[in-house]
Design an enzyme around this catalytic site. Structure first.
Site, PDB file in Angstrom:
ATOM      1  N   LYS A  52      -7.957  -7.071  -6.406  1.00 58.73           N
ATOM      2  CA  LYS A  52      -8.948  -6.525  -5.190  1.00 58.73           C
ATOM      3  C   LYS A  52      -9.686  -5.389  -5.635  1.00 58.73           C
ATOM      4  O   LYS A  52     -11.113  -5.249  -5.445  1.00 58.73           O
ATOM      5  CB  LYS A  52      -7.950  -6.654  -4.011  1.00 58.73           C
ATOM      6  CG  LYS A  52      -7.693  -7.729  -3.447  1.00 58.73           C
ATOM      7  CD  LYS A  52      -6.577  -7.611  -2.270  1.00 58.73           C
ATOM      8  CE  LYS A  52      -5.948  -9.184  -1.825  1.00 58.73           C
ATOM      9  NZ  LYS A  52      -4.965  -8.873  -1.224  1.00 58.73           N
ATOM     10  N   GLN A  96      -1.112  -4.502   1.669  1.00 59.81           N
ATOM     11  CA  GLN A  96      -0.678  -5.446   1.083  1.00 59.81           C
ATOM     12  C   GLN A  96       0.675  -6.257   1.544  1.00 59.81           C
ATOM     13  O   GLN A  96       1.452  -5.407   1.652  1.00 59.81           O
ATOM     14  CB  GLN A  96      -0.654  -5.232  -0.425  1.00 59.81           C
ATOM     15  CG  GLN A  96      -0.010  -6.547  -1.526  1.00 59.81           C
ATOM     16  CD  GLN A  96      -1.446  -7.654  -1.213  1.00 59.81           C
ATOM     17  OE1 GLN A  96      -2.475  -7.068  -1.263  1.00 59.81           O
ATOM     18  NE2 GLN A  96      -1.077  -8.790  -1.129  1.00 59.81           N
ATOM     19  N   ASP A 119      -8.678  -7.634   6.830  1.00 58.87           N
ATOM     20  CA  ASP A 119      -7.623  -8.630   6.690  1.00 58.87           C
ATOM     21  C   ASP A 119      -7.850  -9.710   8.003  1.00 58.87           C
ATOM     22  O   ASP A 119      -7.620 -10.921   7.829  1.00 58.87           O
ATOM     23  CB  ASP A 119      -6.175  -8.515   6.658  1.00 58.87           C
ATOM     24  CG  ASP A 119      -5.923  -8.410   5.368  1.00 58.87           C
ATOM     25  OD1 ASP A 119      -6.659  -9.106   4.331  1.00 58.87           O
ATOM     26  OD2 ASP A 119      -4.706  -7.615   4.728  1.00 58.87           O
TER      27      ASP A 119
END
Ligand code: NDP
Length: 297
Positions: A52, A96, A119
């Site tokens: 990412k 994460q 997200d």
């Protein structure tokens, strides 16, 4: 001939379409910033975060990385999120997952400023998505929509079976596909580990999405002739390779690809889209927080 859907190629096209958005932001003096927070020493999580970050660097999004020891107190993570929430150079925050067991995942997701929740897992953003007014669509489901669109796979009026009901993939995807929208309007069945006769359900579907985290759960006998098969699964299985493992999807590719009209491979299918849609959401976040309009693809 079964079409093998090239996720890398579709992701590259969308990424190229994001470049003008970055130029617009740059003209207004804005560089989007994405903060990644890793509280794990799991190899797969480390790999995902570094992919990412690399994607941000490639496109010109600033990547700010924070690591916490897996045994650090939950409050250390919450304090870090608070700092990032308050930092105007950070437009998106990604913690994460999974976080360690002693840290409540729900509390982490609720701590992130909904405007920085790239997200799309904060309850406010989930609520907006379910009610048809999304701010950030979760990256993997959004990527799957983009992939279907790029392949001209119609969803309106089609029967879709989603195998998996996680908050990250299965549920948000189902919610997106039932929306009264051009990329929705599907009839969706969600299956899970308590579903009886999974094969009977998947066989009836025009589109099967496998997101169960079970290697090769869905084989060709479970796919109807001419269906589109989207394999979300990324499973490490022991193999005689340099790394000692190989990546396998939730679909048994060889048998499924003999029946399907189109199918995503693993790797190189859904995965690249997930990362691209994170960039998309980070640009969206920067635009929302700075009031600079961008035309997202
Ligand atoms: P979760 O473990 O959170 O959820 C798995 C879901 O699958 C659960 O709802 C579970 O049911 C269901 N399930 C498990 N076994 C079966 C079975 N035998 N039959 C039917 N349903 C079953 O996983 P995630 O949603 O987070 O991820 C799913 C997969 O996708 C994983 O392999 C993950 O690595 C991958 N992934 C890939 C991404 C990408 O970008 N390519 C991004 C995110 C995830 P129940 O609820 O009853 O337990």
């Amino acid at each position: 001939m079964t079409r093998i859907i090239d996720g890398n190629e579709i992701a590259d096209r969308i990424t190229a379409d994001l470049e003008p958005c970055l130029e617009t932001l740059a003209d207004a003096g804005v560089t989007p910033g994405l903060a990644t927070v890793l509280m794990s020493d799991d190899g797969a999580s480390e790999t995902y975060v570094s992919m990412k970050r690399q994607a941000c660097a490639d496109l010109g999004i600033e990547s700010i990385h924070h690591e916490l020891e897996p045994d650090a107190a939950a409050d250390a993570l919450f304090d870090r999120i608070d700092e990032l929430n308050a930092d105007p150079s950070v437009h998106g925050i990604l913690v994460q997952l999974p976080v360690p067991d002693h840290v409540e995942r729900r509390a982490v997701l609720e701590r992130i400023d909904p405007l920085k929740d790239v997200d799309g897992f904060h309850p406010e953003n989930v609520g907006r998505l379910v009610t048809g007014n999304p701010r950030f669509k979760p990256c993997t489901p959004h990527g799957i929509q983009k992939l279907l669109e790029a392949e001209d796979v119609e969803t309106a009026g089609k029967d879709v079976v989603v195998v998996g009901r996680s908050n990250i993939v299965g549920k948000p995807l189902a919610n997106l596909l039932i929306q009264k929208a051009d990329d929705g309007n599907a009839t969706v069945t969600i299956c899970h580990s308590r579903t009886e006769d999974l094969a009977e359900k998947t066989r009836r579907a025009d589109i099967v999405v496998a997101a169960a985290g079970v290697p090769e759960l869905v084989d060709g006998s479970m796919i109807g002739e001419g269906a589109t098969v989207i394999d979300v699964g990324v499973n490490r299985v022991d193999a005689d390779t340099e790394k000692g493992y190989e990546l396998v999807g939730d679909v048994e590719f060889d048998s499924a690809s003999r029946v399907a009209d189109a199918i995503t491979p693993v790797p190189g299918g859904v995965g690249p889209l997930t990362i691209t849609m994170l960039l998309y959401n980070t640009i969206t976040a920067a635009s929302l927080q700075t009031d600079v309009d961008v035309s997202l693809p």
